[in-house]
Design an enzyme around this catalytic site. Sequence first.
Site, short mmCIF file in Angstrom:
data_model
loop_
_atom_site.label_atom_id
_atom_site.label_comp_id
_atom_site.label_asym_id
_atom_site.label_seq_id
_atom_site.Cartn_x
_atom_site.Cartn_y
_atom_site.Cartn_z
N LYS A 1 -26.10 21.67 -11.52
CA LYS A 1 -25.35 21.84 -12.78
C LYS A 1 -25.83 20.81 -13.79
O LYS A 1 -26.07 21.14 -14.95
CB LYS A 1 -23.84 21.67 -12.53
CG LYS A 1 -23.21 22.91 -11.93
CD LYS A 1 -21.78 22.64 -11.49
CE LYS A 1 -21.31 23.79 -10.62
NZ LYS A 1 -20.14 23.47 -9.81
N GLN B 1 -15.26 19.90 -8.94
CA GLN B 1 -15.95 20.60 -7.85
C GLN B 1 -15.00 20.79 -6.67
O GLN B 1 -14.41 19.84 -6.17
CB GLN B 1 -17.19 19.78 -7.43
CG GLN B 1 -18.05 20.44 -6.39
CD GLN B 1 -18.72 21.73 -6.90
OE1 GLN B 1 -19.25 21.77 -7.99
NE2 GLN B 1 -18.66 22.77 -6.10
N ASP C 1 -14.10 26.56 -15.79
CA ASP C 1 -14.08 27.35 -14.56
C ASP C 1 -13.12 28.54 -14.70
O ASP C 1 -13.15 29.45 -13.88
CB ASP C 1 -13.61 26.48 -13.39
CG ASP C 1 -14.74 26.17 -12.41
OD1 ASP C 1 -15.77 26.87 -12.47
OD2 ASP C 1 -14.57 25.25 -11.59
#
Length: 301
Positions: free
Chosen positions: A62, A106, A129
């Site tokens: 990422k 995460q 997200d």
Amino acid sequence: MGALRETMSWATIIDGKGIAARLRGDVAEAVARLGRDHGVTPGLAVVLVGEDPASEVYVRNKDRQTRAVGMASFETKLPATTSEKGLLAVIGELNRRADVDGILVQLPLPPHIDAGRVIEAIDPAKDVDGFHPLNAGRLAIGEPSLVPCTPIGCVMLAKSVQQDLTGAEAVVIGRSNIVGKPVARLLLAENCTVTVAHSRSRDLPAIARRADLLIAAVGRPEFVRGDWIKPGAIVIDVGINRVPGEGGKNRLVGDVQFEDARHVAGAITPVPGGVGPMTIACLLRNTLTAAAARRGIALDL
Ligand code: NAP
């Protein structure tokens, strides 16, 4: 002739890697325009708690891809012993920072931390997200929202084969909040007739055989067999499963038995190289969307 007929009956392999690379290119161009016209550099903050090796690989990818499209990348690595309160304080700080447009924690988190509480602490405007209940709710009622990345990627891949999905029978196997439910909502917005199947569904093969568009998000290696697939269907395989391969090494397989399915489907995503690469590309797109939306800038992406 036999060989030719066999070749012709094989599915188109959907090139997720190539489509993701083009999307990253579009994002990079839009980031450059945002900088030139508005003096804005979108920033993505990723928070990693603990030392899960797979998570570390994702976070590294990422970071690399965020920088490659011209965005700022901020990484916060915290020890596995971090308390929930400590993590919430870090999120609060990122919520307040003007140079942070997207926040991603995460997953999975260590068991002593309540992931739901952490997700709810993220500013919904920075929730790239798309897991915050406000964004999930807005998606459910068809309002503009930040949408989970893997589901957006799935729909983009399906539309790369058939731009207009109106009226298609779509079957989603899996009902997780991360993939199954949001992808079903996106397909409904594309005017598909959507069936969501799960572990309690009866006669899954018969349900799957109805699908013009089949999305498999089960997490079981090669679970969907070739004879579950309607001839000519579009098959999007979300699964990422590690199974023992040759020479003691692991190999990746999807949730669909690819070798059988490719003889029946019209188009199919491979694993790896299908849905996987789209996820980070869509995350970058969400970060760009969030950066523009927070400043009231209209984006042409
Ligand atoms: P998950 O939370 O474990 O959900 C799995 C879903 O599959 C559940 O809804 C479950 O049903 C259903 N299921 C399990 N066994 C079944 C069975 N025998 N018959 C029918 N349905 C069954 O998984 P997830 O997070 O959605 O992820 C699914 C897969 O996608 C995993 O392989 C994951 O690694 C992969 N993934 C890939 C990406 C990517 O970037 N490519 C991103 C996210 C996830 P119940 O609800 O009834 O238990």
